[in-house]
Design an enzyme around this catalytic site. Structure first.
Site, short mmCIF file in Angstrom:
data_model
loop_
_atom_site.label_atom_id
_atom_site.label_comp_id
_atom_site.label_asym_id
_atom_site.label_seq_id
_atom_site.Cartn_x
_atom_site.Cartn_y
_atom_site.Cartn_z
N ASP A 205 0.95 -1.34 -0.04
CA ASP A 205 0.25 -0.10 0.02
C ASP A 205 0.80 1.18 -0.27
O ASP A 205 1.96 0.78 -0.10
CB ASP A 205 -0.51 0.14 1.17
N TYR A 264 7.33 -9.72 7.87
CA TYR A 264 7.40 -8.50 7.46
C TYR A 264 7.69 -7.87 8.84
O TYR A 264 7.82 -8.46 9.96
CB TYR A 264 5.88 -8.05 7.22
#
Length: 450
Positions: A205, A264
């Site tokens: 994003d 992540y």
């Protein structure tokens, strides 16, 4: 009136008469007000719209319900942070000036945290290579694997969109000079720009940084070299995006479908080494917590303020670690932690993820500009896949539950909730970073947080 119009008019008249006859017979059986309600209404009559009902806060039933932040409170708590320092740190890591291991005072051979750039003509076999010699068509094409690092706040996300500065748009424009003649001619005939076509391991994003994003590009040209691809992409956005690894791989390789896990990292900064500083001395929230690209994330959470007395304004990092640790080792549905997913992906296997590693630890973020360090909480998550905004919702919800003093299985219980408002709004994208993507079996020894 011609014959066709007369036939059409007669059909409409007969339809209306049949409808009136059916309603008349039905009304005979309905006395009083019920029969009156069935009368034909005039086209000018309008039914009054139902009263507007606001979104209602999800009613948690556990003992911590009175101490749990509302969505608005959680949103404010998450955004009233010095995120600009996290952005500066990620920019330094992308450019090789710092590394993630420095957060924990470690010196490791972190390929994403130094200035080394690897360019190879042939990768170590990650998949069984299919000989393409003496074969034509799709088997004759050359596929390159590209490892990218880019600074999230400098781009509008990965996916190419009109009139936006996206990573995919820049990369594909850079690869346009390596497109084969046949495709270039076809694109010219369609009057569209000559650009390459890439596949990616995961679309990030806007605001999300990547240190080990993997994408692939193929061409039928035999004269394309890995070094040429590296130079072309590095020239697109110097200082904001760079190629750290290029190699030629088998045609069977796909950066998304071939991946076995993704790792992540999330950095949550405290304010001046004191998490309570998110609230000022007079009890009001600090200014400047909102962001334009995230205003819509709290709209669906509008709710009346709850009169529950004072709520805790701090949390224990070890409590967050215990909450996340419960997610490891089993395939579970994380649909309650997803956002903006298609209706077809809201139930069943598309919502299931297997979490290999989920840990949180306290660390110190180096700030070279003023020669100090800032206390932070780092979250490391490794799974075979992640849903949209799943990590950001997980982090925000884990912090909210830890502050409320919830049980260690609180996140597991929320998976059985009936509404996504049971979880917190997504945490800011500034703290999230895609570290790497794995195509071999996951090894926990490579994790930064044990």
């Amino acid at each position: 009136m011609n014959q066709t119009d007369r036939i059409k008019s007669n059909r409409e008249y007969n339809s209306v008469q049949r409808l009136k006859l059916v309603l008349r017979k039905y009304m005979i059986k309905q006395p009083g007000a019920a029969a009156a309600a069935l009368r034909l209404r005039s086209p000018m009559e309008r039914t009054a719209p139902p009263p507007l009902t606001g979104y209602i806060h999800y009613q948690h039933t556990d003992a911590c319900s009175l101490y749990r932040w509302t969505a608005k409170e959680s949103y404010q708590f998450m955004y009233s942070r010095p995120w600009e320092k996290v952005n500066e740190f990620y920019l330094d890591v992308v450019n090789g000036r710092q590394s993630l291991s420095q957060l924990f005072g470690k010196e490791t051979n972190d390929v994403h945290g130094d200035d080394t750039e690897v360019v190879e003509d042939c990768d170590k076999p990650e998949l069984v290579s299919v000989p393409s010699k003496n074969r034509t068509g799709r088997w004759a094409r050359v596929t390159f694997k590209i490892l990218l690092s880019y600074h999230g706040s400098s781009f509008d996300g990965w996916q190419k969109q009109p009139h936006l500065n996206t990573v995919q748009g820049l990369v594909e424009r850079s690869l346009g000079s390596f497109v084969d003649e046949k495709k270039a001619k076809l694109l010219k005939e369609k009057k569209v720009p000559i650009e390459g076509c890439t596949s990616v391991a995961g679309r990030t994003d806007k605001g999300v940084t990547a240190l080990g994003q993997v994408c692939s590009f193929y061409t039928w040209r035999k004269d394309v070299k890995a070094l040429d691809i590296k130079d072309a992409i590095n020239a697109a956005a110097p200082g904001k995006m760079r190629v750290t690894y290029v190699s030629q791989v088998s045609r069977e390789f796909h950066p998304n479908f071939s991946a076995k896990w993704r790792r992540y990292f999330y950095i949550f900064p405290f304010n001046d080494e004191n998490v309570d500083d998110a609230i000022s001395q007079d009890g009001q929230y600090a200014e400047g917590f909102g962001k334009e690209n995230c205003e819509n994330e709290v709209d669906d959470y509008e709710q009346p303020e709850l009169q529950t007395g004072e709520k805790p304004l701090s949390f224990d990092v070890s409590h967050v670690n215990h909450l996340l640790h419960q997610l490891e080792g089993k395939s579970r549905s994380f649909r309650m932690f997803a956002r903006d997913t298609k209706a077809s992906r809201n139930i069943g296997p598309p919502t299931e993820c297997f979490v290999f590693h989920a840990r949180a630890a306290e660390a110190y973020l180096p700030c070279p500009k003023d020669g100090t360090s800032m206390r932070t909480m780092c979250v490391e998550l490794v799974a075979n896949r992640f849903l949209r905004k799943m990590i950001r919702v997980l982090v925000a919800t884990a912090i909210r539950e830890a502050a409320a003093g919830a049980d260690e299985d609180a996140l597991l219980k929320l998976m059985d909730a009936t509404c996504r408002r049971a979880t917190a709004p997504p945490a800011p994208p500034d703290g999230l970073c895609l570290v790497d993507v794995g195509y071999a079996e996951f090894d926990r020894k490579n994790c930064l947080i044990p």
